[in-house]
Design a protein around this motif. Structure first.
Motif, PDB file in Angstrom:
ATOM      1  N   ASN A   1      45.916  47.223  36.965  1.00 37.98           N
ATOM      2  CA  ASN A   1      45.347  45.966  37.463  1.00 37.98           C
ATOM      3  C   ASN A   1      44.314  46.278  38.541  1.00 37.98           C
ATOM      4  N   PRO A   2      43.459  45.319  38.864  1.00 35.72           N
ATOM      5  CA  PRO A   2      42.461  45.563  39.911  1.00 35.72           C
ATOM      6  C   PRO A   2      43.080  45.588  41.303  1.00 35.72           C
ATOM      7  N   ALA A   3      42.388  46.272  42.207  1.00 34.72           N
ATOM      8  CA  ALA A   3      42.744  46.302  43.617  1.00 34.72           C
ATOM      9  C   ALA A   3      41.882  45.281  44.344  1.00 34.72           C
ATOM     10  N   ALA A   4      42.291  44.928  45.554  1.00 34.78           N
ATOM     11  CA  ALA A   4      41.502  44.023  46.392  1.00 34.78           C
ATOM     12  C   ALA A   4      41.038  44.787  47.630  1.00 34.78           C
ATOM     13  N   VAL A   5      39.821  44.497  48.059  1.00 39.25           N
ATOM     14  CA  VAL A   5      39.267  45.102  49.269  1.00 39.25           C
ATOM     15  C   VAL A   5      38.956  43.975  50.248  1.00 39.25           C
ATOM     16  N   TYR A   6      39.416  44.155  51.478  1.00 42.51           N
ATOM     17  CA  TYR A   6      39.208  43.186  52.542  1.00 42.51           C
ATOM     18  C   TYR A   6      38.544  43.880  53.720  1.00 42.51           C
TER      19      TYR A   6
ATOM     20  N   ASN B   1      34.167  49.581  38.550  1.00 39.68           N
ATOM     21  CA  ASN B   1      33.389  48.374  38.806  1.00 39.68           C
ATOM     22  C   ASN B   1      33.984  47.671  40.017  1.00 39.68           C
ATOM     23  N   ALA B   2      33.146  46.995  40.780  1.00 34.35           N
ATOM     24  CA  ALA B   2      33.613  46.182  41.898  1.00 34.35           C
ATOM     25  C   ALA B   2      32.765  44.916  41.946  1.00 34.35           C
ATOM     26  N   GLU B   3      33.414  43.799  42.295  1.00 38.92           N
ATOM     27  CA  GLU B   3      32.714  42.512  42.328  1.00 38.92           C
ATOM     28  C   GLU B   3      33.098  41.740  43.578  1.00 38.92           C
ATOM     29  N   LEU B   4      32.123  41.006  44.107  1.00 38.23           N
ATOM     30  CA  LEU B   4      32.403  40.047  45.172  1.00 38.23           C
ATOM     31  C   LEU B   4      33.089  38.850  44.527  1.00 38.23           C
ATOM     32  N   HIS B   5      34.197  38.400  45.109  1.00 33.16           N
ATOM     33  CA  HIS B   5      34.943  37.267  44.563  1.00 33.16           C
ATOM     34  C   HIS B   5      35.192  36.244  45.663  1.00 33.16           C
ATOM     35  N   GLY B   6      35.415  35.037  45.229  1.00 35.52           N
ATOM     36  CA  GLY B   6      35.807  33.965  46.134  1.00 35.52           C
ATOM     37  C   GLY B   6      37.010  33.247  45.564  1.00 35.52           C
ATOM     38  N   SER B   7      37.879  32.788  46.446  1.00 31.65           N
ATOM     39  CA  SER B   7      39.046  31.997  46.038  1.00 31.65           C
ATOM     40  C   SER B   7      38.770  30.546  46.382  1.00 31.65           C
TER      41      SER B   7
ATOM     42  N   ALA C   1      38.243  47.708  57.248  1.00 37.47           N
ATOM     43  CA  ALA C   1      38.075  47.788  55.793  1.00 37.47           C
ATOM     44  C   ALA C   1      39.297  48.462  55.171  1.00 37.47           C
ATOM     45  N   ARG C   2      39.885  47.779  54.178  1.00 38.09           N
ATOM     46  CA  ARG C   2      41.066  48.305  53.522  1.00 38.09           C
ATOM     47  C   ARG C   2      41.105  47.881  52.062  1.00 38.09           C
ATOM     48  N   LEU C   3      41.516  48.814  51.229  1.00 41.69           N
ATOM     49  CA  LEU C   3      41.694  48.578  49.798  1.00 41.69           C
ATOM     50  C   LEU C   3      43.205  48.512  49.570  1.00 41.69           C
ATOM     51  N   VAL C   4      43.673  47.404  49.012  1.00 41.11           N
ATOM     52  CA  VAL C   4      45.097  47.236  48.738  1.00 41.11           C
ATOM     53  C   VAL C   4      45.307  47.503  47.247  1.00 41.11           C
ATOM     54  N   LEU C   5      46.065  48.555  46.969  1.00 33.92           N
ATOM     55  CA  LEU C   5      46.329  48.936  45.578  1.00 33.92           C
ATOM     56  C   LEU C   5      47.117  47.839  44.864  1.00 33.92           C
ATOM     57  N   PRO C   6      46.959  47.732  43.553  1.00 36.59           N
ATOM     58  CA  PRO C   6      47.684  46.696  42.806  1.00 36.59           C
ATOM     59  C   PRO C   6      49.161  47.068  42.636  1.00 36.59           C
ATOM     60  N   PRO C   7      50.037  46.064  42.557  1.00 37.59           N
ATOM     61  CA  PRO C   7      51.453  46.358  42.336  1.00 37.59           C
ATOM     62  C   PRO C   7      51.718  46.924  40.943  1.00 37.59           C
ATOM     63  N   VAL C   8      50.838  46.608  39.994  1.00 37.29           N
ATOM     64  CA  VAL C   8      50.977  47.091  38.620  1.00 37.29           C
ATOM     65  C   VAL C   8      49.785  47.991  38.317  1.00 37.29           C
ATOM     66  N   SER C   9      50.065  49.243  37.988  1.00 34.65           N
ATOM     67  CA  SER C   9      49.003  50.194  37.655  1.00 34.65           C
ATOM     68  C   SER C   9      48.139  49.636  36.532  1.00 34.65           C
TER      69      SER C   9
ATOM     70  N   GLY D   1      42.688  34.975  49.923  1.00 36.42           N
ATOM     71  CA  GLY D   1      42.544  33.528  49.937  1.00 36.42           C
ATOM     72  C   GLY D   1      41.127  33.057  50.195  1.00 36.42           C
ATOM     73  N   GLY D   2      40.192  33.980  50.419  1.00 32.76           N
ATOM     74  CA  GLY D   2      38.788  33.631  50.658  1.00 32.76           C
ATOM     75  C   GLY D   2      37.898  34.598  49.906  1.00 32.76           C
ATOM     76  N   TYR D   3      36.759  34.917  50.490  1.00 31.26           N
ATOM     77  CA  TYR D   3      35.915  35.943  49.897  1.00 31.26           C
ATOM     78  C   TYR D   3      36.626  37.287  49.998  1.00 31.26           C
ATOM     79  N   HIS D   4      36.446  38.129  48.997  1.00 29.93           N
ATOM     80  CA  HIS D   4      37.034  39.466  48.975  1.00 29.93           C
ATOM     81  C   HIS D   4      36.320  40.272  47.892  1.00 29.93           C
ATOM     82  N   VAL D   5      36.685  41.522  47.743  1.00 28.10           N
ATOM     83  CA  VAL D   5      36.126  42.389  46.704  1.00 28.10           C
ATOM     84  C   VAL D   5      37.245  42.733  45.737  1.00 28.10           C
ATOM     85  N   MET D   6      36.974  42.654  44.455  1.00 29.21           N
ATOM     86  CA  MET D   6      37.910  43.122  43.439  1.00 29.21           C
ATOM     87  C   MET D   6      37.373  44.440  42.905  1.00 29.21           C
ATOM     88  N   ALA D   7      38.233  45.463  42.877  1.00 30.67           N
ATOM     89  CA  ALA D   7      37.870  46.805  42.402  1.00 30.67           C
ATOM     90  C   ALA D   7      38.641  47.068  41.110  1.00 30.67           C
ATOM     91  N   PHE D   8      37.911  47.310  40.020  1.00 27.07           N
ATOM     92  CA  PHE D   8      38.495  47.436  38.692  1.00 27.07           C
ATOM     93  C   PHE D   8      38.519  48.886  38.206  1.00 27.07           C
TER      94      PHE D   8
END
Length: 159
Positions: A53-58, A81-87, A43-51, A115-122
């Motif tokens: 913006n949302p982060a992604a969790v994989y 907020n965090a949401e389940l997302h799909g690409s 489990a890892r949260l990748v911070l956004p390149p632009v402060s 590129g698939g299911y992931h979590v977006m953290a806002f």
């Protein structure tokens, strides 16, 4: 009605062991997660390149049980907020949108990845920094929850 002092003393003394027992109990959330046949790894949260913006969790989630399990919601400590997302690809373009749930079939592993299911953290708390960790709670269809640690990585680090 008048209560005698010995009766009051007895009631107070009887309450002490009950209070001591309840203070040592684990929260219901942890007890519920122990019953789930899920194992979350990587489990890892990748911070956004632009402060801002949302982060992604994989992460990878293995279902070691005999029935399918669906993750219906997620929360990330330090995110408003965090949401389940799909690409998905649509008309030759990659698109992303929230999804209602992610199915983890019995006896299999599902990877939430770029590129698939992931979590977006806002709306991230500025205290979330690369090299630290935070906690993520998965809510399963039916109401059970599972809380796991998540490594925080800088933007551009290996996803």
């Amino acid at each position: 009605m008048k209560t005698s002092r010995p009766v009051l003393a007895f009631l107070l003394l009887a309450a002490v062991p009950l209070a001591a027992c309840s203070s040592g109990e684990e929260p219901a959330q942890e007890a519920e997660s122990d019953a789930l046949p899920l194992e979350v790894t990587n489990a890892r949260l990748v911070l956004p390149p632009v402060s801002g913006n949302p982060a992604a969790v994989y992460f990878d989630v293995a279902n070691q049980g005999e029935r399918n399990i669906a993750i219906r919601a997620v929360s990330v400590e330090g995110a408003q907020n965090a949401e389940l997302h799909g690409s998905m690809e649509m008309d030759g373009k990659m698109m992303m949108d929230s999804v209602g749930q992610v199915l983890v079939e019995a006896g299999s592993t599902t990877s939430l990845e770029s590129g698939g299911y992931h979590v977006m953290a806002f709306d991230l708390d500025p205290s979330l920094a690369a090299g630290a960790s935070t906690m993520m709670t998965l809510t399963i269809v039916g109401g059970d929850t599972m809380t796991v640690p998540v490594e925080i990585r800088a933007a551009g680090e290996d996803r």
